[in-house]
Design a protein around this motif. Structure first.
Motif, short mmCIF file in Angstrom:
data_model
loop_
_atom_site.label_atom_id
_atom_site.label_comp_id
_atom_site.label_asym_id
_atom_site.label_seq_id
_atom_site.Cartn_x
_atom_site.Cartn_y
_atom_site.Cartn_z
N THR A 183 1.00 -1.33 0.00
CA THR A 183 0.52 0.02 0.22
C THR A 183 0.60 1.40 -0.09
O THR A 183 0.59 2.38 -0.42
CB THR A 183 -1.30 -0.03 1.15
N VAL A 220 -0.84 12.16 2.48
CA VAL A 220 -1.58 11.47 1.40
C VAL A 220 -1.16 10.15 1.40
O VAL A 220 -2.23 9.11 1.84
CB VAL A 220 -1.71 11.96 0.41
N ALA A 221 -0.67 9.48 1.76
CA ALA A 221 0.07 8.11 1.15
C ALA A 221 -0.36 7.12 2.41
O ALA A 221 -0.23 6.44 2.47
CB ALA A 221 1.78 8.33 1.73
N MET A 267 -3.73 6.74 2.90
CA MET A 267 -4.19 6.17 1.85
C MET A 267 -3.62 4.33 2.51
O MET A 267 -4.66 4.05 2.81
CB MET A 267 -3.62 5.89 0.93
N THR A 268 -2.29 4.56 3.33
CA THR A 268 -2.12 3.33 3.36
C THR A 268 -3.30 3.00 4.75
O THR A 268 -3.62 1.78 5.03
CB THR A 268 -0.43 3.08 3.58
N LEU A 292 -6.98 4.15 4.70
CA LEU A 292 -7.78 3.26 4.44
C LEU A 292 -8.37 1.57 3.95
O LEU A 292 -8.54 1.55 4.36
CB LEU A 292 -8.50 4.24 3.83
N ARG A 293 -6.69 1.66 3.46
CA ARG A 293 -6.05 0.40 2.58
C ARG A 293 -5.86 -0.76 3.85
O ARG A 293 -6.56 -2.00 2.94
CB ARG A 293 -5.45 -0.21 1.75
N MET A 353 -6.18 10.47 7.28
CA MET A 353 -7.06 9.96 5.99
C MET A 353 -8.15 10.49 5.08
O MET A 353 -8.88 10.00 4.09
CB MET A 353 -8.43 9.60 7.08
N ALA A 358 -6.55 11.74 2.01
CA ALA A 358 -6.39 10.29 1.06
C ALA A 358 -8.28 9.68 1.18
O ALA A 358 -8.05 8.91 0.27
CB ALA A 358 -5.92 9.57 2.28
N GLY A 359 -8.77 10.67 1.12
CA GLY A 359 -10.30 10.14 1.00
C GLY A 359 -11.48 9.82 1.98
O GLY A 359 -12.25 8.69 1.63
#
Length: 332
Positions: free
Chosen positions: A78, A91-92, A95-96, A98-99, A126, A129-130
């Motif tokens: 991720t 953001v990275a 994203m991690t 969330l995934r 988070m 990242a969306g």
């Protein structure tokens, strides 16, 4: 009974991976459940390095999740190792978070694991990242397709707190106190306590006004709204009492006389419970169809990467999650 629990590293920029590495050093933890570490291998190795300990990753395929024993690892990809920025909102990292959470929820919803423990997330990361939700609890409910009542529950040792209103301005609290909201908060506390093994929990309901309104002198919410809900609960044979003045109800809780306190607004309970033991606090995603818990503190960027993170709250979250998962397994 031995549950299977998925553990998510949380925000890689914070203390999450370090906390989980420290948690796994405790043999009692490893003996209590089969543990599946969900996330990138380099994050777990980084956490062990930060904690000053060793971690062995026994990677398995997702098809083997239902049959593994001990501690296993489901590898995800991720985030690139070079994109992990300690003590930074990125953001990275969001994203991690969330995934990895999504994958753990997928496994739980499919019945492959019995509960999810996540290390602290950073809401700013988070959101960037969306996340597109007020918090991770509402995100999880939406992801699971769950539209029933749910709310964050704060836990300290054997005490739980729920609240009628949450993230709203103090000036708006009184207008948002109503009988259905109080009943939902009481029922959430009652059901969650039962889920954790309490057969007949005692739920105390806090008042809104000073001195519980002093017979209407300082407001009538206790007389007109709160007390009737308490009486309705008692008529349903629930062990519910109140409304208690909020400056004394937590003294009862501290003495172990009640199992949960229902508060009327956010800080009414948060201040008390954090003063009683911030380093042991746990947050439960109350009402969701699967057991989910996390330490109540945040990502602690001020000490991230230094090896100084206190694992106490993470251990408390793990222990509570084990109890909740076992209760669910017995009821199935």
């Amino acid at each position: 009974m031995r549950p299977k629990l998925a553990i998510v590293p949380g925000d890689p920029s914070g203390i999450g991976p370090e906390l989980i590495a420290k948690l796994l050093q405790d043999k009692r933890v490893r003996d209590a459940a089969d543990i599946l570490l969900v996330g990138d291998a380099h994050l777990w190795h980084r956490g062990a390095e930060q904690a000053g300990c060793a971690i062995e990753l026994r990677s398995i395929d997702e098809s083997d999740v239902t049959s593994f024993e001990g501690v296993a690892h489901l590898n995800l990809q991720t985030i690139d190792p070079d994109d992990v920025r300690i003590a930074e909102v990125t953001v990275a990292s969001g994203m991690t978070s969330l995934r990895c959470l999504d994958k753990a929820l997928d496994l739980a919803q499919a019945g492959k694991v019995d509960g999810v423990l996540f290390a602290p997330f950073n809401k700013a990361a988070m959101t960037a990242a969306g996340l597109n939700a007020e918090d991770e609890h509402r995100y999880m409910a939406r992801y699971l397709g769950f539209d029933g009542y749910h709310s964050e529950i704060n836990v300290l040792d054997d005490l739980m707190t729920t609240r009628v209103t949450s993230h709203i301005g103090l000036k708006d609290v009184a207008a948002n106190i109503d009988a259905p909201g109080i009943m939902r908060a009481v029922e959430l506390a009652h059901v969650t306590l039962a889920r954790s093994g309490k057969s007949r929990p005692h739920v105390a309901v806090a008042a809104l006004n000073p001195h519980a309104g002093d017979n209407g002198k300082f407001g009538r919410e206790e007389i007109d709204v709160i007390a009737p809900v308490v009486q309705a609960c008692q008529e349903r044979q629930m062990n519910v009492t109140g409304p208690w003045p909020s400056d004394t109800v937590f003294l009862k809780a501290k003495r172990g006389e009640v199992d949960a306190v229902v508060t009327m607004y956010h800080d009414q309970g948060q201040i008390a419970i954090k003063l009683m033991g911030f380093e042991r606090g746990v947050t439960v995603a109350g009402g969701l169809p699967i057991p989910v818990a996390t330490p109540a503190h945040g990502t602690a960027f001020d000490i991230a990467g230094q090896g100084n993170a206190n694992v106490g709250a993470t251990r408390q979250a793990f222990d509570l999650l084990v109890r909740m998962a076992i209760t669910e397994m017995k009821a199935a």
